[in-house]
Design an enzyme around this catalytic site. Structure first.
Site, mmCIF file in Angstrom:
data_model
loop_
_atom_site.group_PDB
_atom_site.id
_atom_site.type_symbol
_atom_site.label_atom_id
_atom_site.label_comp_id
_atom_site.label_asym_id
_atom_site.label_seq_id
_atom_site.Cartn_x
_atom_site.Cartn_y
_atom_site.Cartn_z
ATOM 1 C CG HIS A 131 9.785 -5.362 15.810
ATOM 2 N ND1 HIS A 131 9.946 -5.390 14.852
ATOM 3 C CD2 HIS A 131 9.534 -6.602 16.796
ATOM 4 C CE1 HIS A 131 10.557 -6.504 14.737
ATOM 5 N NE2 HIS A 131 10.272 -7.829 15.492
ATOM 6 C CG ASP A 208 4.438 -2.872 14.428
ATOM 7 O OD1 ASP A 208 3.424 -3.849 14.178
ATOM 8 O OD2 ASP A 208 5.560 -2.404 14.723
ATOM 9 C CD GLN A 211 2.990 -8.494 19.992
ATOM 10 O OE1 GLN A 211 2.534 -9.134 19.777
ATOM 11 N NE2 GLN A 211 4.364 -8.744 19.214
ATOM 12 C CB CYS A 374 13.139 -6.951 16.999
ATOM 13 S SG CYS A 374 13.623 -9.045 16.560
HETATM 14 N N1 7TS Z 1 6.335 -4.972 15.214
HETATM 15 C C1 7TS Z 1 5.874 -5.754 16.223
HETATM 16 C C2 7TS Z 1 5.558 -4.909 17.211
HETATM 17 C C3 7TS Z 1 6.056 -7.050 17.131
HETATM 18 O O1 7TS Z 1 5.797 -6.909 17.676
HETATM 19 C C4 7TS Z 1 6.991 -7.978 15.560
HETATM 20 C C5 7TS Z 1 7.141 -8.800 15.820
HETATM 21 C C6 7TS Z 1 7.457 -7.440 14.773
HETATM 22 C C7 7TS Z 1 6.167 -5.790 14.096
HETATM 23 C C8 7TS Z 1 7.295 -8.086 13.011
HETATM 24 O O2 7TS Z 1 6.547 -8.956 12.273
HETATM 25 P P1 7TS Z 1 6.502 -10.033 11.822
HETATM 26 O O3 7TS Z 1 5.621 -10.542 11.148
HETATM 27 O O4 7TS Z 1 7.081 -9.036 10.136
HETATM 28 O O5 7TS Z 1 7.901 -10.017 11.787
HETATM 29 N N2 7TS Z 1 7.561 -9.173 17.050
HETATM 30 C C9 7TS Z 1 8.531 -10.425 17.220
HETATM 31 C C10 7TS Z 1 8.874 -10.633 18.853
HETATM 32 O O6 7TS Z 1 7.929 -9.817 19.810
HETATM 33 N N3 7TS Z 1 9.631 -12.093 19.031
HETATM 34 O O7 7TS Z 1 9.195 -12.382 17.470
HETATM 35 C C11 7TS Z 1 8.440 -11.457 16.663
#
Ligand code: 7TS
Length: 418
Positions: A131, A208, A211, A374
């Site tokens: 991501h 990370d 998920q 993303c």
């Molecule tokens: N890393 C991964 C693997 C993610 O899926 C996401 C968000 C993030 C980091 C960032 O997370 P945040 O809570 O800091 O924003 N992923 C997604 C998605 O897949 N669709 O919307 C947000």
């Protein structure tokens, strides 16, 4: 709450659904089929209640007051650190830093550990399935320090190419940063093995877990990682909060990236000393209600048992993969079976753009995400600009998978004009 039958990995899904008020909603006159859980999950009543209870009955700032509300709020806030510690198997509550979410947690490691330890010519290794949150912060710190960003490839099946990973892991690698679970492919990376390989080269391992935290049993010590980041809102908690796990010796040696109240030891006109870990990294007033509600989300997950959740979501994924096989002109990305796969399904239609698919599916009450998620480097690797993505959570049912497939077929037929 006896929602998970004892020792038997079968989830009482209807009982679980009853805990999520939003799932009763109808969209365009149809029952809501919410399949965008990778973007954000819904929240159970217990999480909503925890936030409301804080504001209604003991709202106060933490670590400041010496009156009852503030003491209660501070105690509740700190209790959540221990809950998160238990959720991910950390060695001590001090290893848990509250952040705004995964993005902030990864930036914190990049800007603190990265800036202090990277020199010109050093290397950071990421993977093609990251991501942007686990890509851009490393690109930024590489630019600042003269370090080089390398990227391990993904196989055609959507798994990490282990040979390429090894080839990119060199004596100069200082940081390996990778997703536990891909938000596009659903691939579960073999983090424990990769961490072992990275450590033999002297690199630290940053995971990370955005998920993974809400879907898999996570044990940071078994994974052998040095840092692990996740967001509450992807595991039934509120937005605006998440956590960074860091090995205590590493955190202890790190500088804060944000200065302000609550993170200091002593401030004089000349200099400031830092508070102990983890408060050193929690400058300013934190999202207190959200942290407390994160605690309720952790209780919820631990109460249900994550093996049970995993088994249920695996059944949904397996069923969806089988049904998608019979959808003409639809390509599913990522591993073909549930082995090493989390409940995220990205697909592309031969005839219909992902955004059009998602738009028509919305009219059927089915919420899926379309876009690059993303993960633009991964989109390039897959040879597409976007995918349509369905992602499951513990409250989804096989009936909803059927509704998803029906709606997909409907959208395909609509655009093919048949
Ligand atoms: N890393 C991964 C693997 C993610 O899926 C996401 C968000 C993030 C980091 C960032 O997370 P945040 O809570 O800091 O924003 N992923 C997604 C998605 O897949 N669709 O919307 C947000």
């Amino acid at each position: 709450m006896a929602l998970a039958a004892e020792r038997q990995p079968v989830l009482d899904v209807q009982a679980v659904r009853d805990l999520f008020p939003i799932l009763e909603q109808r969209v365009h006159g149809k029952p809501l089929v919410y399949l965008d859980n990778a973007a954000t999950t819904q929240r159970p009543r217990a999480v909503l209640d925890a936030m409301a209870e804080f504001y209604e009955s003991y709202n106060a700032n933490v670590h400041r007051g010496i009156y009852a509300f503030s003491e209660k709020a501070s105690a509740r806030y700190e209790e959540v650190r221990s809950k998160v510690q238990a959720l991910i198997g950390a060695a001590a509550p001090e290893e848990i830093v509250f952040t705004r979410g995964t993005t902030e947690a990864l930036n914190l490691v990049a800007q603190s550990w990265g800036r202090a330890n990277l020199r010109e010519g050093d290397e950071i290794l990421v993977t093609e399935m990251e991501h942007h949150s686990n890509f851009v912060p490393w690109q930024m710190v590489a630019k600042e320090t003269g370090a080089r960003l390398r990227c391990a490839r993904v196989t055609d099946e959507g798994r990490l190419d282990r040979e390429d990973f090894r080839a990119n892991l060199t004596g100069r690698t200082r940081i390996v940063a990778l997703a536990h679970v891909s938000n596009v492919l659903g691939t579960i990376n073999p983090v424990a093995d990769l961490a072992r390989e990275a450590h033999t080269r002297g690199a630290i391992v940053v995971v990370d877990g955005a998920q993974a935290a809400g879907h898999l049993p996570v044990d940071v010590r078994a994974l052998g990682c040095d840092f692990y980041a996740f967001s509450a809102h992807k595991m039934y908690g509120p937005t605006g909060v998440g956590a960074l796990y860091g090995r205590l010796d590493l955190l202890d040696a790190m500088e804060p990236t944000m200065g302000g109240g609550g993170m200091i030891g002593e401030v004089t006109l000349e200099r400031t000393t830092w508070a102990d870990v983890p408060h050193r990294f929690e400058a300013g007033t934190m999202p207190i209600a959200e942290v407390i509600a994160l605690g309720a989300a952790v209780d919820f997950l631990l109460d249900l048992d994550r093996e049970t959740i995993r088994a249920h979501e695996e059944r949904l994924t397996s069923y969806a993969l089988a049904r998608l096989k019979s959808c003409r002109g639809v390509k599913v990305f990522g591993p073909p079976t549930t082995a090493g796969r989390a409940p995220v399904l990205s697909l592309a239609s031969h005839d219909v753009h992902p955004h059009d698919l998602a738009t028509v599916m919305d009219r059927d009450g089915v919420a899926v995400r379309a876009g690059h998620h993303c993960a633009q480097p991964l989109m390039r690797r897959l040879g597409v600009g976007a995918t349509a993505r369905a992602s499951f959570a513990l409250y989804n049912t096989t009936d909803e998978v059927d509704a998803f497939i029906r709606s997909l077929e409907h959208a395909e037929a609509f655009f093919r004009g048949s």
